[in-house]
Design a protein around this motif. Structure first.
Motif, PDB file in Angstrom:
ATOM      1  N   THR A 136       1.370  -0.800  -0.174  1.00 39.49           N
ATOM      2  CA  THR A 136       0.069   0.030  -0.221  1.00 39.49           C
ATOM      3  C   THR A 136       0.577   0.859  -0.110  1.00 39.49           C
ATOM      4  O   THR A 136       1.621   0.905   1.003  1.00 39.49           O
ATOM      5  CB  THR A 136      -0.929  -0.444   1.624  1.00 39.49           C
ATOM      6  OG1 THR A 136      -1.432  -1.121   1.360  1.00 39.49           O
ATOM      7  CG2 THR A 136      -1.787   1.489   1.419  1.00 39.49           C
ATOM      8  N   TRP A 139      -2.443   5.857   2.604  1.00 30.59           N
ATOM      9  CA  TRP A 139      -3.508   5.827   2.816  1.00 30.59           C
ATOM     10  C   TRP A 139      -4.675   6.816   3.089  1.00 30.59           C
ATOM     11  O   TRP A 139      -4.257   8.143   3.335  1.00 30.59           O
ATOM     12  CB  TRP A 139      -3.384   5.165   4.200  1.00 30.59           C
ATOM     13  CG  TRP A 139      -2.314   4.229   4.735  1.00 30.59           C
ATOM     14  CD1 TRP A 139      -0.779   3.977   4.995  1.00 30.59           C
ATOM     15  CD2 TRP A 139      -2.993   2.873   5.040  1.00 30.59           C
ATOM     16  NE1 TRP A 139      -0.602   2.612   5.062  1.00 30.59           N
ATOM     17  CE2 TRP A 139      -1.965   2.301   4.607  1.00 30.59           C
ATOM     18  CE3 TRP A 139      -4.057   2.069   4.766  1.00 30.59           C
ATOM     19  CZ2 TRP A 139      -1.476   0.995   5.593  1.00 30.59           C
ATOM     20  CZ3 TRP A 139      -3.735   0.568   4.585  1.00 30.59           C
ATOM     21  CH2 TRP A 139      -2.801  -0.024   4.633  1.00 30.59           C
ATOM     22  N   PHE A 240      -8.043   3.320   8.342  1.00 38.54           N
ATOM     23  CA  PHE A 240      -7.259   2.860   7.816  1.00 38.54           C
ATOM     24  C   PHE A 240      -7.434   2.312   6.669  1.00 38.54           C
ATOM     25  O   PHE A 240      -7.965   1.263   6.614  1.00 38.54           O
ATOM     26  CB  PHE A 240      -5.902   2.355   8.204  1.00 38.54           C
ATOM     27  CG  PHE A 240      -4.950   3.407   8.456  1.00 38.54           C
ATOM     28  CD1 PHE A 240      -3.812   4.001   7.931  1.00 38.54           C
ATOM     29  CD2 PHE A 240      -5.507   4.691   9.743  1.00 38.54           C
ATOM     30  CE1 PHE A 240      -2.701   5.086   9.034  1.00 38.54           C
ATOM     31  CE2 PHE A 240      -4.048   5.918  10.440  1.00 38.54           C
ATOM     32  CZ  PHE A 240      -3.464   5.313   9.782  1.00 38.54           C
TER      33      PHE A 240
END
Length: 248
Positions: A136, A139, A240
């Motif tokens: 990722t 966020w 998140f």
């Protein structure tokens, strides 16, 4: 004086990988948070829970919840930036009580959004959740200040939608204060709603870390210990999800 010991997050991370959740006692959480910044203005930060607005969307089930809301964005490194104020949205598949509507809440005050304590909490979450999700790059963060009020004639419901998922990747629930209440036990469940664990946040900075994609969570109702006195449960909830993915 010898240097303070450095605590890593490996044990927390392994709990989330193995079980999908982890309870962290307040003093341990304080140590981990302070690796990422200061909690020097904690008292001012905590006092801001006395300045929350009623959650008007709960009028039909009782207005025992006050809140403020904010949205931030964080890359894996660098500044964590506040985004323009936006509604909070969950689909009916995640929130059967208030899904499929845009809910506009009063924004988190600027001084709280810019506080040392909140910056520290967000930096801890960013680093911890990024380690769990190395794929990722950035966020989308939603921040919720909640006060659940309990009265002599009506319990306070921290999760009026029942046992649920939030439709995000990870969740931090951080206790700010509990005053004159009993219960408020967090329960964690698997996909078949079987109980995996339970714990009660009782001291400031007691925390729950949750892998929202894997487990469901809920909180039992709170009732006044002394029905003649004001009673409440104050928590900070930080969620998140990978930036750029749609709200669930």
């Amino acid at each position: 004086m010898p240097p303070a010991p450095i605590f890593d997050h490996d044990e927390f991370a392994q709990s989330l990988r193995d079980d999908g959740f982890r309870f962290v006692a307040g003093e341990d959480m304080r140590t981990h948070l302070q690796e990422h910044g200061s909690l020097q203005d904690w008292n001012v930060f905590a006092d801001s829970w006395n300045d929350l607005a009623p959650d008007a969307y709960l009028a039909r089930v009782g207005q025992q919840r006050r809140r403020r809301h904010a949205i931030f964005r964080a890359g894996r490194e660098g500044a964590i930036e506040r985004r323009p104020h936006q509604p909070h949205y969950q689909s009916l598949s995640y929130n059967t009580l208030q899904g499929d509507i845009e809910r506009w809440f009063e924004p988190v005050r600027d001084d709280i959004a810019q506080s040392q304590t909140l910056g520290t909490v967000l930096a801890f979450c960013r680093d911890f959740f990024s380690a769990l999700a190395p794929q990722t790059p950035a966020w989308h963060i939603e921040l919720h200040q909640f006060r659940i009020e309990a009265r002599s004639d009506q319990d306070g419901q921290p999760t009026p939608e029942g046992v649920h998922r939030d439709g995000v990747d990870y969740v931090l629930v951080l206790l700010i204060d509990r005053h004159n209440i009993v219960s408020g036990t967090t329960t964690i469940h698997d996909g078949d709603r079987r109980l995996l664990g339970s714990f009660t946040l009782t001291a400031p900075l007691d925390a729950a870390l949750v892998d929202d994609a894997r487990v469901f969570h809920g909180v039992t109702a709170v009732t006044p210990l002394d029905p003649e006195r004001e009673a409440h449960r104050d928590v900070l909830v930080v969620t998140f999800r990978a930036d750029g993915t749609p709200a669930s």
